[in-house]
Design an enzyme around this catalytic site. Structure first.
Site, PDB file in Angstrom:
ATOM      1  N   GLY C 139      -7.388   1.783  -5.524  1.00 53.10           N
ATOM      2  CA  GLY C 139      -7.221   2.803  -4.830  1.00 53.10           C
ATOM      3  C   GLY C 139      -5.626   3.226  -4.907  1.00 53.10           C
ATOM      4  N   CYS C 140      -5.215   4.251  -4.200  1.00 56.47           N
ATOM      5  CA  CYS C 140      -3.999   4.711  -4.494  1.00 56.47           C
ATOM      6  C   CYS C 140      -3.082   3.812  -3.574  1.00 56.47           C
ATOM      7  CB  CYS C 140      -3.754   6.304  -4.132  1.00 56.47           C
ATOM      8  SG  CYS C 140      -4.319   6.682  -2.623  1.00 56.47           S
ATOM      9  N   PHE C 141      -3.385   3.824  -2.171  1.00 53.49           N
ATOM     10  CA  PHE C 141      -2.555   3.043  -1.265  1.00 53.49           C
ATOM     11  C   PHE C 141      -2.487   1.433  -1.749  1.00 53.49           C
ATOM     12  CE2 PHE C 141      -2.645   5.828   2.723  1.00 53.49           C
ATOM     13  CZ  PHE C 141      -1.242   6.000   2.623  1.00 53.49           C
ATOM     14  N   GLU C 295       5.121   5.219  -5.720  1.00 49.75           N
ATOM     15  CA  GLU C 295       4.331   5.494  -6.648  1.00 49.75           C
ATOM     16  C   GLU C 295       3.744   7.048  -6.652  1.00 49.75           C
ATOM     17  OE1 GLU C 295       0.465   3.340  -6.664  1.00 49.75           O
ATOM     18  OE2 GLU C 295       0.084   4.716  -5.068  1.00 49.75           O
TER      19      GLU C 295
END
Lengths: 329, 329, 329, 329
Positions: C139-141, C295
């Site tokens: 996942g991004c987080f 990011e």
């Protein structure tokens, strides 16, 4: 006729859940001479105003209602285009109540059930508004463009006009659509209805009232801006006046109008955001006069001008409830 | 004691060219009971206010002055940190004039030339402020963080606190610096003074006044946000209260305070931008109480709270001149 | 094994109309060793890619297809959470094709039809990824938070962690919702899923793999940022290391990882927007170590890392097709 | 002549600390056929590039130099207007080195020390550029406006043109000034140099080269947009062509030009941000042809076009190093 704390005028709002409804609520909650008697919304009846307009928490315990009170002096119609006519056709409103309509349904001289509307641009016809019963409130782009051209039209100096208008996202209302998606609109620019925007009709109607022979083209490029509020207008046209003469023409015209001012310095949009003001700045280059005019599309371009019109028809101070702090920083 | 149109109180501003000076001007120009008597600025003396604060065009013809009038009731110091002390050391201000200082120079109990300052957080000590002569106006972050913690401190429930605060760019003032360059700050995020922000001192001082045994860490991560105005605070800590008990604790504490309210719904920053309000929302998860608190850094976090304090020391309605329209859209 | 122009690998995309689908398309169109063989979308079958992804005009004449080609080496699933599992249950995919799934359906060790997935965080387990058949893309987080904590977990130094994460609006996808309305989100801040975000599970799973005894709380405050792209993470925890020791620990850990770097200077989000990089910066105050990590949520947090994983399982240069120009200005 | 890994061309940059210098660095670092040999900056000599361009951390260990290497094929001058001429007058550059100048110093046919410059707009004169030694790279607004008018000029159809151009803040460079302060520019709109912008000279020069009899006015309103990158141009003029004929005229003209494309759908700015592309869309209303054209001011409007020109004079593929991922989301 001046309201006081013991005997305020009363106003109601139809369609209080949208942007212009919300702004009208905010203005009336703090109005010194007018009490907000009711806010009508079918879908939200029974809910507190702050359930929809979350910023009103702590400011009012008023709830939306599905009923229309008849003991009011004025009703604001904050409905979508076409909906105002339908509402007035279907709903009996007693004759003693003034109607101020924020849609485009009655701006070109239309009437309904014998109700006639005066075009509510105070800088054009303040005295006619003072005597009016009902008001067709001007469009947001229309207000900004007209305020940049009125003095020229009155002087008979209009010819072909070239106009760019940039509007904040609130101009498109609160419905969810691809062009109001944050990811799409942030850092973006686009245009719409180029040279064909519907406000051109009411603008031309006004300009021809002042300068009957005017038949030049009004070329208008509407632009979606990357910010929520405010309209920037730049118009230019051939003009023989010097800059000094033009500044005098505009300053004389707007003398005594409390919200519209001519700036001798370069203007920028945030000078007027969250106020009812319109600022105008002129430039002259190579035979062309450039007119910049700016306003908050939800205030001078909608709800603020509606309250200004209410003040006029109720005989109040034109600026009552409209001395607003800008958000210039 | 209530002002009226015939006999308004008078106020002056020192340092009127910056952001907090500008906001104080805007508030006083529309204040019903106080007249803005003068705005002092050495560098701008003689210029109209709108030469610096361009949004004021059409609202006032007042000019900046290099002189200080002595027939005023209150003076606002809108100067940089360290400058207020220097000003008061160098400039004789008659004893009858109250001083409201927006810098951090007197927030920890410091005095100057016998002038004592009361920490101006009305939700902490409104009665002390009412009796005060001079006010040290709280910091912007300090206001938001404290309003999220006061009820817990009073109940003796504080322990180690974890806080994130996100601030708009106006918090950094109007000087040109790389971190305020539009190209850099737009769409960007960064932090500064992580765990070491100077406001921690005044926060701890307040909290220990309410809960003397409190010695837990205050961990504060300040974040530069990608927008001009408003502060978002999220704090959390271990807490045995249920969400219902916590909501009651906070609602009881802020009962009667006109600007600070507890929301039962999720809040978002724009609910309070351009107002003097602070909204608080609580959540409870796994033994931890989460407190969100939001304010406009230039109003409740600076100039608005300064005017609120002025209202209190002059015996006026606490909300006079502070019923401001938000810019929620 | 290195692809060349004559014999490129082939890849397909399932769910090419969304944000992660679009970014995967953009990366593969310019990949030196992999050819984008097909982009599957039921609703858009037959339309050119640029009908949905308008920026691709002039870059490809490829059209969306409703068919799945079987002569590809790898398939990217760019579907919503829950949809990947349904797709793989309903659709026979030949065994020779690697599946890289961008949803959260297989990140915790789940399998489907005998297909096992390796968690695709190269900085955690690059060698396992090189040998893997299928990848569950993080996942991004989760990516940003883990990259800030991996070196500490490996050194057994984790304890209770306090994390704030701020995400751009693209993290919420392209569906129209009130929290993605431009007027609402512009200049706004809000939080969601405070202390309860679903990514905490995959983060904890990773950290416990490195530091099995780790049982401290992971306190995570997710914030909606006022910009489209990028994630900012600030974590802090008790730590006995000096700043110098911590910098060395992190630099040693990321030695040889081409996309993750430790900065000795203060970082800001736009340094990595539109790249596949993660930058980390450390601070040390009063016994606490602060870790900032940043990011692009759609690249290192989604499609970029998916292509990085593809490069690894195909035996290509880890950076192939991922040397991207940032949009720092 | 095609470069390869063993024998790449070499390029140097003069003035590498600004925006266009930074973008040129980013493009050359990833160019397949050209090596970035040196980046000259007096004030930053000895510092790593990422000390100024922080996003380059992890991408290059190159340092700024105060020396000029002579074993390069091409030098890019990324200096302010007026500085390029001064530099070339004061600094001997060997004849074998091509100079690509990004300032406005040589766009109107000026020369220095016998060095002649070809105006570097490939869509105007690609073959002349291929044979050129030195290039005067067009201005950002000038590129976008010209690409919207070239086909009409070639067909002899130009008459009075009305143009609005909106530019991101990067167009104003990185110096700190009040109009680039975040607090001022966020959510703001303003104009500058209305009808008098300096790019009008190079635009008129080009248009008259194609349509010698052209003497109509070019009315250009430049607008400061509320975002960092990208230029939006809308031009309109009287035109007898149907929309279909106009689309054919433009498509035929740009046939074979890899970066400029005609869209049949409404365009929006973010389609081209962070790419070297220009997209054009036409509309026809009431005898007027409307031309929208968009580009990234730092790429097709500056550094990207400079690299495109380098590719042409070095005999490389025109698109080498310029297949850039957009940031459309």
């Amino acid at each position: 006729m001046k309201g006081n704390a013991d005997k305020k005028f009363k106003a109601g709002i139809i369609g209080g859940a949208g942007y212009t409804g919300g702004e009208t609520i905010r203005l009336l909650l703090n109005h010194p001479d007018v009490e907000l008697a009711f806010v009508h919304s079918r879908s939200n009846a029974g809910n507190p105003l702050y359930a929809v307009h979350a910023d009103l928490l702590g400011e009012t315990s008023l709830t939306f209602t599905g009923e229309i009170q008849e003991d009011v002096n004025v009703i604001f119609l904050c409905l979508g285009h076409g909906e105002s006519r339908k509402f007035l056709e279907a709903t009996p409103i007693p004759d003693h109540i003034s109607v101020i309509d924020l849609s485009q349904d009655f701006r070109l001289g239309e009437s309904v059930n014998g109700r006639e509307f005066v075009y509510g641009l105070p800088e054009l016809q303040r005295e006619a508004i003072r005597k009016a019963k009902n008001i067709a409130n001007p469009g947001c782009f229309a207000t900004g463009i007209q305020l940049g051209l009125l003095p020229l039209a009155k002087a008979g100096l209009l010819n072909e006009v070239h106009t760019t208008g940039i509007t904040g996202s609130t101009g498109a209302g609160q419905s969810l659509q691809s062009t109001s998606h944050f990811t799409w609109r942030a850092n973006n620019v686009s245009t719409y209805k180029v040279l064909t925007h519907q406000h051109l009709k009411e603008i031309r109607r006004t300009l021809q009232a002042l300068q009957p022979a005017y038949s030049g083209a009004l070329n208008f490029v509407p632009v979606r801006g990357d910010y929520p509020r405010g309209i920037w207008i730049t118009s230019y046209l051939e003009c023989a006046l010097t800059l000094e003469e033009a500044n005098k023409l505009f300053s004389d015209y707007y003398e005594g109008h409390p919200f519209t001012h001519v700036s001798q310095k370069q203007i920028d949009l945030k000078q007027i955001v969250n106020t009812n003001k319109c600022l105008i700045q002129l430039e002259k280059t190579d035979g062309k006069l450039v007119i910049h005019s700016i306003e908050d599309n939800l205030l001078k371009g909608a709800s603020g001008q509606a309250v200004q019109n209410m003040n006029l028809i109720l005989g109040l101070d034109e600026t009552a409830g409209l001395k607003l702090k800008s958000i210039v920083f």
